[in-house]
Design an enzyme around this catalytic site. Sequence first.
Site, PDB file in Angstrom:
ATOM      1  CE  LYS A   1      58.466  45.358 103.438  1.00  0.00           C
ATOM      2  NZ  LYS A   1      57.737  44.128 104.070  1.00  0.00           N
TER       3      LYS A   1
ATOM      4  CD  GLN B   1      58.875  43.584 109.934  1.00  0.00           C
ATOM      5  OE1 GLN B   1      59.228  45.023 110.434  1.00  0.00           O
ATOM      6  NE2 GLN B   1      60.221  43.385 109.870  1.00  0.00           N
TER       7      GLN B   1
ATOM      8  N   GLY C   1      64.250  46.209 110.625  1.00  0.00           N
ATOM      9  CA  GLY C   1      62.819  46.173 111.471  1.00  0.00           C
ATOM     10  C   GLY C   1      62.077  45.177 111.772  1.00  0.00           C
TER      11      GLY C   1
ATOM     12  NE  ARG D   1      61.801  49.165 107.268  1.00  0.00           N
ATOM     13  CZ  ARG D   1      61.927  48.626 107.355  1.00  0.00           C
ATOM     14  NH1 ARG D   1      63.724  47.773 108.241  1.00  0.00           N
ATOM     15  NH2 ARG D   1      60.992  47.718 107.509  1.00  0.00           N
TER      16      ARG D   1
ATOM     17  CE  LYS E   1      66.449  39.809 106.811  1.00  0.00           C
ATOM     18  NZ  LYS E   1      65.634  40.455 107.693  1.00  0.00           N
TER      19      LYS E   1
ATOM     20  CG  ASP F   1      60.724  40.176 102.523  1.00  0.00           C
ATOM     21  OD1 ASP F   1      60.221  41.352 102.872  1.00  0.00           O
ATOM     22  OD2 ASP F   1      61.074  40.016 103.910  1.00  0.00           O
TER      23      ASP F   1
ATOM     24  NE  ARG G   1      63.294  45.740  99.989  1.00  0.00           N
ATOM     25  CZ  ARG G   1      63.298  44.886 100.820  1.00  0.00           C
ATOM     26  NH1 ARG G   1      62.538  43.900 101.292  1.00  0.00           N
ATOM     27  NH2 ARG G   1      64.844  44.430 101.661  1.00  0.00           N
TER      28      ARG G   1
END
Length: 450
Positions: free
Chosen positions: A354, A176, A101, A129, A28, A327, A358
Amino acid sequence: MSGHGTPIPMTSRRASPLRGEAHVPGDKSISHRALILGAMAVGETRISGLLEGEDVLDTAKAMQAFGAEVINHGGGEWSVFGVGVGGFAEPGSVIDCGNSGTGVRLIMGAMATSPITATFTGDASLNKRPMARVTDPLALFGAQAVGREGGRLPMTIVGAAEPVPVRYTVPVPSAQVKSAVLLAGLNAPGKTVVIEREATRDHSERMLAGFGAEITVEDTDEGRVITLTGQPELKPQVIAVPRDPSSAAFPVCAALVTPGSDVLVPGIGLNPTRAGLFYTLQDMGADLTFENPREEGGEPVADLRARYSPDMKGIAVPPERAASMIDEYPVLSVVAAFATGTTMMAGVKELRVKESDRIDAMARGLRANGVTVEEGPDWWSVEGCGADAVPGGGLCESFLDHRIAMSFMVMGMGAQEPVSVDDGSPIATSFPIFEQLMADLGANIGRSNR
Ligand code: S3P
């Protein structure tokens, strides 16, 4: 987009042994970057193995809205005809990044140093977020952002007409944020410097170099110092996207907890900034091996073989490993339930921002299935029940989070009673073939809560 349609309840029941090969989709993170950098190059970038999940398809649509031509040839083969660095057009309507995101943050960076304005939105999860982590450094380039309270989407970015290069230390371990700053730096004159104290996934750095940008990375006492020279002409590339280690995590962990299983997951990207889960599982005593290691498209790749592992032990996961498996903590916590002893996961504050919180989402679901969990602001621990001794029987909320939904489906394969989620629709954001792939291995996942 997920979360806007009808919820898809799902239940996973004890599976017969899982056997066979699991061909998981493309990475991804790399797929988003291939589309975005392709759109910023001049000419045709060819991409094979692109993840055709909702998150990445939203990024493809966004690149078209900014003026690139994006063509789907079928079978994971795509072309992007880029407009060049600084060549983005102003989109005619709102950019909807769905659940992603990565998509929204990278695209904000890519457009923030062009004299155009764009408005971004997403689904109910994405609109909660934090975006200030990206818009703060983008302001240093001269871009302006107006969003909702707390720096949330929907948000409008007014790109800098005369951007200046920046030197920025990323305050949280986030690929990111790092990538948004690098992409913004592409259209600023001079050198943009990004410093990260902890190494995070380095796909942007690798791919920028591949597209011909001048980029250097130095390990110093301050951390990793990345220096990018702005306003290059990016050369179109031929990119073969490796299969996603974060998706491979699900069939691998399912095999470890389902009696009699033996599963091969071929061609998985094992970039060291991504592979932390697999080393952690080995540390716990999992029967997991890397076969046929090789390099493909500039990334290390191997075939993973996972077999049922009834003797796994809980461990303290080294906090310095967190960024390389960020992740994967949800599915690791499921494996921890099937081990003996305590698994301690510390230094993981980022898990709270996230697609869902989570730690909270997994703690609730694990408890609903008879597993003891303790948690603090930046840590959590799971008490193992032992192989074959996880009660199950719970209904879990997925909170619009694909990885929460898939983790509980894995749990149901080895638990004594079936495990259900209220909504599996978000799985389509990253792993659209999950149900079929798991069924082909021998899993028993149904679309109902009974
Ligand atoms: C990603 C970075 C990570 C990760 C996400 C993908 C990326 O997010 O959780 O799934 O492709 O750069 P953060 O940057 O928030 O750590």
